[in-house]
Structure formats: structure tokens, C-alpha cells
Write an enzyme that holds these catalytic residues in place. Structure first.
Site, PDB file in Angstrom:
ATOM      1  N   ASP A   1     -51.606 -54.793  71.907  1.00  0.00           N
ATOM      2  CA  ASP A   1     -51.167 -55.457  73.086  1.00  0.00           C
ATOM      3  C   ASP A   1     -52.346 -55.989  74.110  1.00  0.00           C
ATOM      4  O   ASP A   1     -53.080 -54.727  74.309  1.00  0.00           O
ATOM      5  CB  ASP A   1     -49.960 -54.650  73.862  1.00  0.00           C
ATOM      6  CG  ASP A   1     -48.902 -54.753  73.227  1.00  0.00           C
ATOM      7  OD1 ASP A   1     -48.501 -55.424  72.153  1.00  0.00           O
ATOM      8  OD2 ASP A   1     -47.740 -53.926  73.713  1.00  0.00           O
TER       9      ASP A   1
ATOM     10  N   ASP B   1     -36.211 -59.493  73.520  1.00  0.00           N
ATOM     11  CA  ASP B   1     -36.528 -58.348  74.257  1.00  0.00           C
ATOM     12  C   ASP B   1     -35.110 -58.016  75.018  1.00  0.00           C
ATOM     13  O   ASP B   1     -34.853 -58.864  76.110  1.00  0.00           O
ATOM     14  CB  ASP B   1     -37.663 -58.450  75.096  1.00  0.00           C
ATOM     15  CG  ASP B   1     -39.050 -58.882  74.342  1.00  0.00           C
ATOM     16  OD1 ASP B   1     -39.142 -58.667  73.225  1.00  0.00           O
ATOM     17  OD2 ASP B   1     -39.671 -59.787  75.028  1.00  0.00           O
TER      18      ASP B   1
END
Length: 255
Positions: free
Chosen positions: A8, A131
Site C-alpha cells: 500500500d 470494500d
């Protein structure tokens, strides 16, 4: 069954968040390309990369870091990329640069027709990122929660030619609480699209859980903090998954 190590990106470095909070980031490596190379050397076939700044901004913000990762890997490891990719030209540009699969999240809610067009234009190379927080789909870098359920959104793309769904339980992400197996497997059962579990993978027990019959319908799972913290032994994890893989069609049994 694929184990995807995660990188990330925030401010050009490799971080992990807790529950998607940008203010709660731990830096794990200032050189994302070196981290990618380390994962490749271990033997991971895929790498999961997310431009966190891009997800909030709606455009690439860590492109230089992604470029460096792709250059370092030299095509020897498949990369799937998400975060801030909102247009067809952006999709095409990343695929042209060598990304194997682009993950579309916010745009899957805002402009599902774009996802369908991209899936037709780039077969096998478009994934949808779903998500969820409290069962509802979150967008704009998890900053907003919609009224859509994960199953509702997944169903929209059932016949679109999408290669995979990356399903993240935000409440589990980065806190080492274990994958939400019930919700993830229920989603995988509701659609024919392969589902990748994300958020919470915490231990070798989770790796072994991936090999159980009900979990085998998943394409794989993503791991971040547990790999960086050493809670998962990557060599052992890959060995467990390889041993559980079905024998190739036509293979003769040992002995």
C-alpha cells in the site's frame, strides 16, 4: 489458491493502515520497489498494489513508485493495481505499462458501464474492488459509505466479464483480527466471479483455513501487516497452499 502480498503506497512509501484510516499508517519500507523484489524472491506469483493517496484524490498520486515496482520486477511477477483509477485511458495506460490486472473500486459504484466496457476491451485484466463497512460498500478511499451491499454490487457485474472481485472487510483491515470468512465465502457463493479475500488475514491458521473445502471457491487472499510483522511465514504459507492445490488434470497419482 493465491496468496497476494500487499504493498500500500502513501507518500511514495510502503505503509499499512488500520481500518482504512490514513492518519493511522505504519511505514514498513521506504523503498516499495525493493519490497516488491523481496516478495518476488520469496516466490509469490502475484503482487497486490494500492495507491492509497490516489484512492482519495481520484487520480494516480504514487505513479512513480508503481513505475519503479514494475521496472524492478521486469515482468517476473504479476501485479494487480488499484487506487484512483477512474477512466478508461488511465486503465489502458497502466495495462500498457505492464500491470497484469487493474482493480476498479469507486468507479464500479459511480460508473458501472465503464467497468463493463473495460472488461470487454481488456478481457481477464479488470477486477472490481468491493470494500465494505458494516456490510455496506464504501467508496472514495473508504471515506464515504453507500447504501449498496457487497452482494448487490457484485451482482451488477455477474455477466460483465470481470476477472475477479477483491472483497475487503474494512473493519478487519490492518488489525490482524482474521478474515471475515462468513461474509467473504457468502459473497463468493452468490456470484460466479472469482473472489479474493482482503482485510484481516492474521496468522498461519488463516492460511490453513484457506485450504478448507468451503474456502477453495475463492481465488485467494491478500496479506499485508501479518507478512510484514512476521506473523505469517511466507515460505511455509506458500508450501501449504501448493500442497492443497488440486492435481493438474490428467496427472497420475503418486505410487
Amino acid at each position: 489458491m493465491i496468496l497476494f502480498p500487499a504493498i500500500d503506497l502513501k507518500g511514495g512509501v510502503c505503509v499499512r493502515l488500520r481500518k482504512g484510516a490514513m492518519a493511522d499508517a505504519t511505514v514498513y519500507n521506504a523503498d516499495p520497489a525493493a519490497q516488491a523484489e523481496a516478495f518476488r524472491a520469496i516466490g509469490f506469483p502475484w503482487l497486490h498494489v494500492v495507491d492509497l493517496d490516489g484512492a482519495f484524490a481520484g487520480e494516480s498520486r504514487n505513479g512513480a513508485a508503481v513505475d519503479a515496482i514494475l521496472a524492478r520486477l521486469g515482468g517476473e511477477m504479476k501485479v494487480q493495481l488499484g487506487g484512483g483509477i477512474r477512466t478508461e485511458p488511465q486503465i489502458a495506460a497502466w495495462l500498457d505499462k505492464g500491470v497484469a490486472r487493474v482493480i476498479l473500486g469507486t468507479v464500479a459504484v459511480r460508473d458501472p458501464d465503464l467497468v463493463r466496457r473495460a472488461a470487454r476491451r481488456f478481457p481477464g485484466r479488470i477486477a472490481v474492488g468491493i470494500d465494505a463497512r458494516g456490510g455496506r460498500v464504501a467508496v472514495e478511499g473508504w471515506a464515504e459509505t453507500s447504501e449498496l451491499t457487497a452482494a448487490d454490487l457484485a451482482a451488477r457485474f455477474e455477466d460483465a466479464g470481470v476477472a475477479a472481485i477483491v472483497y475487503t472487510d474494512i473493519d478487519r483491515d490492518g488489525v490482524l483480527a482474521g478474515i471475515n470468512w462468513a461474509a467473504t465465502i457468502a459473497l463468493a457463493k452468490s456470484v460466479s466471479i472469482p473472489v479474493i479475500a482482503s482485510g484481516g488475514l492474521a496468522s498461519m491458521e488463516d492460511i490453513r483455513r484457506m485450504t478448507e473445502p468451503d474456502a477453495r471457491r475463492l481465488e485467494g487472499a491478500i496479506s499485508g501487516r501479518a507478512l510484514y510483522d512476521g506473523r505469517i511465514d511466507p515460505g511455509e504459507a506458500l508450501a501449504i497452499l501448493r500442497a492443497a492445490a488440486p492435481a493438474p488434470e490428467g496427472a497420475r497419482p503418486a505410487g
